[in-house]
Write a protein that holds these residues in place. Structure first.
Motif, short mmCIF file in Angstrom:
data_model
loop_
_atom_site.label_atom_id
_atom_site.label_comp_id
_atom_site.label_asym_id
_atom_site.label_seq_id
_atom_site.Cartn_x
_atom_site.Cartn_y
_atom_site.Cartn_z
N GLY A 191 0.83 -1.16 0.02
CA GLY A 191 0.00 -0.08 -0.05
C GLY A 191 0.72 1.44 0.03
N ASP A 192 2.02 1.51 0.34
CA ASP A 192 2.79 2.39 0.29
C ASP A 192 4.24 2.42 -0.82
OD1 ASP A 192 4.45 0.51 1.48
OD2 ASP A 192 5.02 1.81 3.00
N ILE A 193 4.87 3.76 -1.02
CA ILE A 193 5.75 3.75 -1.85
C ILE A 193 7.02 3.59 -1.05
CG2 ILE A 193 6.81 5.39 -3.76
CD1 ILE A 193 3.83 6.44 -3.78
N ALA A 194 7.88 2.92 -1.30
CA ALA A 194 9.21 2.89 -0.66
C ALA A 194 10.31 3.03 -1.88
CB ALA A 194 9.48 1.32 -0.15
N VAL A 195 11.41 3.73 -1.57
CA VAL A 195 12.45 3.89 -2.51
C VAL A 195 13.73 3.69 -1.77
CG1 VAL A 195 13.38 5.92 -3.97
CG2 VAL A 195 11.23 5.98 -3.41
N THR A 196 14.61 2.87 -2.46
CA THR A 196 15.97 2.61 -2.09
C THR A 196 16.94 2.95 -2.96
OG1 THR A 196 15.67 0.30 -2.80
CG2 THR A 196 15.47 0.93 -0.31
N CYS A 197 18.08 3.18 -2.59
CA CYS A 197 19.17 3.68 -3.72
C CYS A 197 20.47 3.18 -3.39
CB CYS A 197 19.36 5.29 -3.65
SG CYS A 197 20.41 5.91 -4.91
N SER A 198 21.30 2.81 -4.37
CA SER A 198 22.75 2.04 -4.15
C SER A 198 23.45 3.03 -3.54
CB SER A 198 22.99 1.40 -5.47
OG SER A 198 23.45 2.49 -6.40
N ASP A 199 23.34 4.28 -3.66
CA ASP A 199 24.07 5.52 -3.18
C ASP A 199 23.73 6.00 -1.77
OD1 ASP A 199 25.76 7.73 -2.73
OD2 ASP A 199 25.82 8.27 -4.92
N SER A 200 24.23 5.84 -0.63
CA SER A 200 23.71 6.08 0.64
C SER A 200 23.73 7.83 0.61
CB SER A 200 24.88 5.53 1.59
OG SER A 200 25.91 6.15 1.50
N ALA A 201 24.54 8.49 -0.41
CA ALA A 201 24.42 10.14 -0.07
C ALA A 201 23.15 10.49 -0.87
CB ALA A 201 25.67 10.43 -0.94
N ILE A 202 22.47 9.67 -1.54
CA ILE A 202 21.15 10.19 -2.03
C ILE A 202 19.98 9.80 -1.11
CG2 ILE A 202 19.54 9.91 -4.09
CD1 ILE A 202 22.25 10.88 -4.96
N PRO A 203 19.11 10.66 -0.67
CA PRO A 203 17.88 10.54 0.03
C PRO A 203 17.14 9.10 -0.32
CG PRO A 203 17.75 12.56 -1.00
CD PRO A 203 18.93 12.03 -1.36
N GLN A 204 16.86 8.47 0.53
CA GLN A 204 15.91 7.29 0.54
C GLN A 204 14.52 7.65 0.89
OE1 GLN A 204 18.08 3.78 0.31
NE2 GLN A 204 19.83 5.35 0.07
N HIS A 208 13.68 0.83 -6.46
CA HIS A 208 15.26 0.69 -6.27
C HIS A 208 16.09 1.48 -7.54
CE1 HIS A 208 19.21 -0.35 -4.64
NE2 HIS A 208 19.37 -0.99 -5.87
N ILE A 209 16.90 2.23 -7.17
CA ILE A 209 17.79 3.01 -7.95
C ILE A 209 19.13 2.66 -7.92
CG2 ILE A 209 18.50 5.40 -8.85
CD1 ILE A 209 15.89 6.51 -7.06
N GLU A 210 19.77 1.96 -8.88
CA GLU A 210 21.06 1.68 -9.16
C GLU A 210 21.79 2.60 -9.63
OE1 GLU A 210 21.85 -2.27 -10.72
OE2 GLU A 210 23.59 -1.15 -11.66
N LYS A 211 22.42 3.51 -8.82
CA LYS A 211 23.01 5.07 -9.04
C LYS A 211 24.37 4.97 -9.86
CE LYS A 211 21.84 9.06 -8.56
NZ LYS A 211 20.65 9.78 -9.63
N HIS A 212 24.24 5.54 -11.17
CA HIS A 212 25.78 5.43 -11.80
C HIS A 212 26.04 7.01 -12.18
CE1 HIS A 212 25.96 1.14 -12.27
NE2 HIS A 212 24.74 1.29 -12.59
N ILE A 213 24.97 8.06 -12.60
CA ILE A 213 24.81 9.40 -12.69
C ILE A 213 25.41 10.24 -11.44
CG2 ILE A 213 23.89 11.28 -13.59
CD1 ILE A 213 21.73 9.48 -14.65
N PRO A 214 26.57 10.69 -11.10
CA PRO A 214 26.75 11.41 -10.15
C PRO A 214 25.79 12.61 -9.62
CG PRO A 214 28.78 11.57 -11.69
CD PRO A 214 27.50 10.83 -12.54
N HIS A 215 25.49 12.67 -8.46
CA HIS A 215 24.57 13.59 -8.12
C HIS A 215 24.93 15.03 -7.89
CE1 HIS A 215 25.62 13.48 -3.70
NE2 HIS A 215 26.02 12.49 -4.11
N ALA A 216 24.06 15.96 -8.11
CA ALA A 216 24.57 17.62 -7.68
C ALA A 216 25.66 17.61 -8.84
CB ALA A 216 24.92 17.86 -6.46
N ALA A 217 25.65 17.32 -10.09
CA ALA A 217 26.49 17.18 -10.89
C ALA A 217 26.48 18.32 -12.28
CB ALA A 217 26.91 15.92 -11.30
N GLY A 218 24.93 18.45 -12.31
CA GLY A 218 24.81 19.27 -13.65
C GLY A 218 24.26 18.24 -14.87
#
Ligand code: ATP
Length: 289
Positions: A49-62, A89-99
């Motif tokens: 019933g809810d939305i859960a978000v996880t990300c491989s990069d711990s610097a990104i808000p879950q 689930h986000i498998e992060k490869h794009i650097p964040h806060a990067a433009g």
């Protein structure tokens, strides 16, 4: 039911700011190109019933702080469908806060993926409208390829693809806040604007020299990225046709006609920078895999 979506990074081939709007947003002129660097966004329907978000990069808000969460909420609100429960689930490869619009790309991938998963029948126009409620780069990321984005980034026009060779993207080890970058624009004393009409004419005529000559980013005039000159220098030494910062930075990209030159430039840049990507242009913003 589950599916995975590639969420492609974007580069700004031209980024000009025409004015600050009365509501504090900015009137933009951006020529944007999707590139093969991507995150992988996996959507799984569940019964919780809810939305859960996880990300491989711990610097990104879950969870709720993640733009992917906001996108799922906007999707269910906008379509009127009820959410049976969803894990993202986000498998992060794009650097964040990067433009490189990594967060916007993930949000767009959620819209595109949910549209398929729930057979919602949203058109491109619907995706642009929902995307605009999430963030100004999300509409572009939902469609992608080579596009002109105007106004706050939400008025999009298709442009014909260009025969770019290889693109090298470098993310120096610093982060730029997009909000601060726009505040710097608001207080800047003098701004040099670009040959926007010439850029569009070059694109329409497939004039690669004309396009590469006009690639530019207004944020380079007032956002300090000390590594920028060094990165561009290496790229130019390896015969880049053009080298420029993307978005509000700090990422810098170089366009190469010749693949071997791009590989040499990437090899040299990897000696000094850990985030160096050898990319191709892609003709879409998201791709269901
Ligand atoms: P833009 O080019 O659109 O300005 P950017 O590349 O500068 O984007 P993002 O990668 O989108 O910046 O990240 C900006 C901030 O957004 C991050 O520092 C992070 O706190 C937050 N964020 C929320 N969701 C995500 C996400 N899915 N991926 C990356 N960052 C996210």
């Amino acid at each position: 039911m589950s599916l995975t979506v590639k969420a492609y990074a974007k580069l700004n081939l031209m980024l000009d700011i025409l004015s600050t709007l009365p509501n504090g947003y900015h009137d933009l002129f951006m020529v944007m190109q999707s590139v093969s660097l991507h995150d992988l966004v996996t959507l799984k329907q569940n019964a919780f019933g809810d939305i859960a978000v996880t990300c491989s990069d711990s610097a990104i808000p879950q969870g709720e702080g993640n733009l992917a969460h906001k996108a799922a909420q906007v999707f269910f609100d906008g379509t009127g469908l009820s959410c049976p429960g969803l894990s993202i689930h986000i498998e992060k490869h794009i650097p964040h806060a990067a433009g490189l619009a990594g967060g916007s790309a993930d949000a767009a991938a959620v819209l595109v993926g949910l549209n398929r998963l729930f057979d919602a029948g949203l058109s491109d126009r619907d995706l642009v409208r929902l995307g605009a409620a999430i963030g100004s780069d999300v509409p572009f990321c939902a469609l992608g390829g080579l596009m002109l984005a105007q106004y706050t980034g939400t008025v999009l026009s298709y442009l014909p693809p260009l025969p770019f060779g290889k693109i090298v993207v470098v993310k120096p080890d610093c982060a730029v806040s997009t909000g601060e970058a726009y505040r710097a624009f608001d207080t800047a004393e003098r701004i040099r604007h670009f040959d926007r009409a010439g850029m569009l004419a070059g694109i329409m005529q497939g004039d690669m020299d004309g396009v590469c000559r006009r690639i530019d980013n207004v944020f380079e005039q007032f956002i300090d990225v000390p590594e920028r000159v060094v990165i561009k220098g290496v790229m130019r030494r390896h015969f880049a046709q053009s080298a420029c910062m993307s978005g509000s930075g700090p990422s810098v990209f170089g366009i190469f006609e010749n693949e071997a030159d791009a590989e040499e430039a990437a090899r040299e840049l990897r000696r000094s920078f850990k985030n160096v990507f050898l990319c191709d242009c892609v003709d879409k913003g998201c791709e269901i895999v």
